[in-house]
Design an enzyme around this catalytic site. Sequence first.
Site, PDB file in Angstrom:
ATOM      1  N   PHE A  66       0.835  -1.210   0.000  1.00  0.00           N
ATOM      2  CA  PHE A  66       0.000   0.000   0.000  1.00  0.00           C
ATOM      3  C   PHE A  66       0.869   1.259   0.000  1.00  0.00           C
ATOM      4  O   PHE A  66       0.447   2.309  -0.517  1.00  0.00           O
ATOM      5  CB  PHE A  66      -0.920  -0.011   1.235  1.00  0.00           C
ATOM      6  CG  PHE A  66      -1.964   1.062   1.232  1.00  0.00           C
ATOM      7  CD1 PHE A  66      -3.114   0.930   0.461  1.00  0.00           C
ATOM      8  CD2 PHE A  66      -1.810   2.210   2.000  1.00  0.00           C
ATOM      9  CE1 PHE A  66      -4.074   1.928   0.443  1.00  0.00           C
ATOM     10  CE2 PHE A  66      -2.769   3.210   2.002  1.00  0.00           C
ATOM     11  CZ  PHE A  66      -3.908   3.067   1.213  1.00  0.00           C
ATOM     12  N   GLU A  67       2.069   1.159   0.555  1.00  0.00           N
ATOM     13  CA  GLU A  67       2.958   2.324   0.630  1.00  0.00           C
ATOM     14  C   GLU A  67       3.822   2.477  -0.633  1.00  0.00           C
ATOM     15  O   GLU A  67       4.584   3.459  -0.747  1.00  0.00           O
ATOM     16  CB  GLU A  67       3.880   2.207   1.866  1.00  0.00           C
ATOM     17  CG  GLU A  67       3.191   2.496   3.197  1.00  0.00           C
ATOM     18  CD  GLU A  67       2.219   1.425   3.647  1.00  0.00           C
ATOM     19  OE1 GLU A  67       2.538   0.225   3.480  1.00  0.00           O
ATOM     20  OE2 GLU A  67       1.125   1.774   4.146  1.00  0.00           O
ATOM     21  N   ILE A  91      -1.078 -11.042  -1.156  1.00  0.00           N
ATOM     22  CA  ILE A  91      -1.664 -12.388  -1.201  1.00  0.00           C
ATOM     23  C   ILE A  91      -3.075 -12.341  -0.626  1.00  0.00           C
ATOM     24  O   ILE A  91      -3.317 -11.756   0.435  1.00  0.00           O
ATOM     25  CB  ILE A  91      -0.777 -13.386  -0.432  1.00  0.00           C
ATOM     26  CG1 ILE A  91       0.624 -13.419  -1.055  1.00  0.00           C
ATOM     27  CG2 ILE A  91      -1.406 -14.784  -0.444  1.00  0.00           C
ATOM     28  CD1 ILE A  91       1.621 -14.289  -0.326  1.00  0.00           C
ATOM     29  N   HIS A  97      -9.606  -7.019   2.113  1.00  0.00           N
ATOM     30  CA  HIS A  97      -8.414  -6.176   2.211  1.00  0.00           C
ATOM     31  C   HIS A  97      -7.605  -6.231   0.917  1.00  0.00           C
ATOM     32  O   HIS A  97      -7.115  -5.223   0.406  1.00  0.00           O
ATOM     33  CB  HIS A  97      -7.579  -6.695   3.392  1.00  0.00           C
ATOM     34  CG  HIS A  97      -6.685  -5.677   3.995  1.00  0.00           C
ATOM     35  ND1 HIS A  97      -5.330  -5.661   3.777  1.00  0.00           N
ATOM     36  CD2 HIS A  97      -6.940  -4.635   4.815  1.00  0.00           C
ATOM     37  CE1 HIS A  97      -4.803  -4.650   4.433  1.00  0.00           C
ATOM     38  NE2 HIS A  97      -5.736  -4.016   5.071  1.00  0.00           N
ATOM     39  N   PHE A 122       5.011  -1.337 -12.367  1.00  0.00           N
ATOM     40  CA  PHE A 122       4.169  -2.120 -11.440  1.00  0.00           C
ATOM     41  C   PHE A 122       4.707  -3.550 -11.362  1.00  0.00           C
ATOM     42  O   PHE A 122       4.317  -4.418 -12.135  1.00  0.00           O
ATOM     43  CB  PHE A 122       2.728  -2.110 -11.979  1.00  0.00           C
ATOM     44  CG  PHE A 122       1.723  -2.829 -11.133  1.00  0.00           C
ATOM     45  CD1 PHE A 122       1.252  -2.288  -9.950  1.00  0.00           C
ATOM     46  CD2 PHE A 122       1.211  -4.058 -11.534  1.00  0.00           C
ATOM     47  CE1 PHE A 122       0.298  -2.946  -9.180  1.00  0.00           C
ATOM     48  CE2 PHE A 122       0.252  -4.732 -10.774  1.00  0.00           C
ATOM     49  CZ  PHE A 122      -0.201  -4.167  -9.593  1.00  0.00           C
ATOM     50  N   ARG A 136       6.344 -17.267  -9.149  1.00  0.00           N
ATOM     51  CA  ARG A 136       6.607 -16.100 -10.014  1.00  0.00           C
ATOM     52  C   ARG A 136       7.747 -15.230  -9.499  1.00  0.00           C
ATOM     53  O   ARG A 136       7.977 -14.125  -9.996  1.00  0.00           O
ATOM     54  CB  ARG A 136       5.307 -15.269 -10.128  1.00  0.00           C
ATOM     55  CG  ARG A 136       4.239 -15.996 -10.916  1.00  0.00           C
ATOM     56  CD  ARG A 136       2.840 -15.490 -10.630  1.00  0.00           C
ATOM     57  NE  ARG A 136       1.858 -16.202 -11.477  1.00  0.00           N
ATOM     58  CZ  ARG A 136       1.396 -17.439 -11.216  1.00  0.00           C
ATOM     59  NH1 ARG A 136       1.814 -18.094 -10.130  1.00  0.00           N
ATOM     60  NH2 ARG A 136       0.543 -18.027 -12.043  1.00  0.00           N
TER      61      ARG A 136
HETATM   62  C1  DLZ Z   1      -2.162  -5.358   5.977  1.00  0.00           C
HETATM   63  C2  DLZ Z   1      -1.608  -6.099   4.811  1.00  0.00           C
HETATM   64  C3  DLZ Z   1      -2.134  -7.363   4.475  1.00  0.00           C
HETATM   65  C4  DLZ Z   1      -3.241  -8.015   5.222  1.00  0.00           C
HETATM   66  N1  DLZ Z   1      -1.623  -8.075   3.467  1.00  0.00           N
HETATM   67  C5  DLZ Z   1      -0.612  -7.542   2.739  1.00  0.00           C
HETATM   68  C6  DLZ Z   1      -0.061  -8.266   1.649  1.00  0.00           C
HETATM   69  O1  DLZ Z   1      -0.428  -9.391   1.332  1.00  0.00           O
HETATM   70  N2  DLZ Z   1       0.941  -7.668   0.948  1.00  0.00           N
HETATM   71  C7  DLZ Z   1       1.420  -6.412   1.249  1.00  0.00           C
HETATM   72  O2  DLZ Z   1       2.310  -5.936   0.546  1.00  0.00           O
HETATM   73  N3  DLZ Z   1       0.913  -5.726   2.278  1.00  0.00           N
HETATM   74  C8  DLZ Z   1      -0.063  -6.253   3.031  1.00  0.00           C
HETATM   75  N4  DLZ Z   1      -0.578  -5.567   4.082  1.00  0.00           N
HETATM   76  C9  DLZ Z   1       0.048  -4.272   4.458  1.00  0.00           C
HETATM   77  C10 DLZ Z   1      -0.451  -3.073   3.648  1.00  0.00           C
HETATM   78  O3  DLZ Z   1       0.137  -3.056   2.363  1.00  0.00           O
HETATM   79  C11 DLZ Z   1      -0.054  -1.750   4.380  1.00  0.00           C
HETATM   80  O4  DLZ Z   1       1.322  -1.755   4.654  1.00  0.00           O
HETATM   81  C12 DLZ Z   1      -0.828  -1.555   5.670  1.00  0.00           C
HETATM   82  O5  DLZ Z   1      -2.216  -1.635   5.446  1.00  0.00           O
HETATM   83  C13 DLZ Z   1      -0.483  -0.176   6.307  1.00  0.00           C
HETATM   84  O6  DLZ Z   1      -0.843   0.902   5.429  1.00  0.00           O
END
Ligand code: DLZ
Length: 160
Positions: A66-67, A91, A97, A122, A136
């Site tokens: 997400f970051e 995953i 989520h 990406f 992968r």
């Molecule tokens: C919270 C979360 C979850 C449940 N799964 C993943 C994932 O599979 N892959 C990933 O890169 N990040 C995951 N995160 C973390 C979010 O990307 C993010 O860091 C948090 O929601 C904080 O903003």
Amino acid sequence: MASNVKNLSEYSDRNTGDVSDKTFGIVVSEWNDQVTGALLEGALETLKEQGVKKKNIRIKYVPGSFELPLGAQLLAQQKSFDAVICLGCVIQGETRHFDFICDAVAQGICNVGLKYNKPVVFGVLTTNTLQQALDRAGGKHGNKGEEAAITAVKMLGFNN
Ligand code: DLZ
């Protein structure tokens, strides 16, 4: 999304010009680091094969995928980077989520590239299982980190 062409790294040499003086920022998500570490290895190996100098590659880590868009933006806004590669692995879990993260990351990374007029790639796996991701990230389906790197190289050659 399946196609006959499975690996971007096996695409044509079109647009793969001299990138020996180009600079690359790589943003790596720490979440699922077994996978993202392997993607990073693949990306670095490919950039090296393309003649990119080690000193021209900067690696930055973010907590989760997400970051990645913000990490990408912080690098893309710097004139010193010609291209940015984002590496992550999301995953599927039991909740929605996954969908929110994947949508935000894909859109966010796309927006950064369009805003700064430079390749922002990406390189994010979005899979149902860890095994699909490992397949992968240096497994039976290749390494999408390599493909992310070759994509950056090709996009840098776009205007040539
Ligand atoms: C919270 C979360 C979850 C449940 N799964 C993943 C994932 O599979 N892959 C990933 O890169 N990040 C995951 N995160 C973390 C979010 O990307 C993010 O860091 C948090 O929601 C904080 O903003």
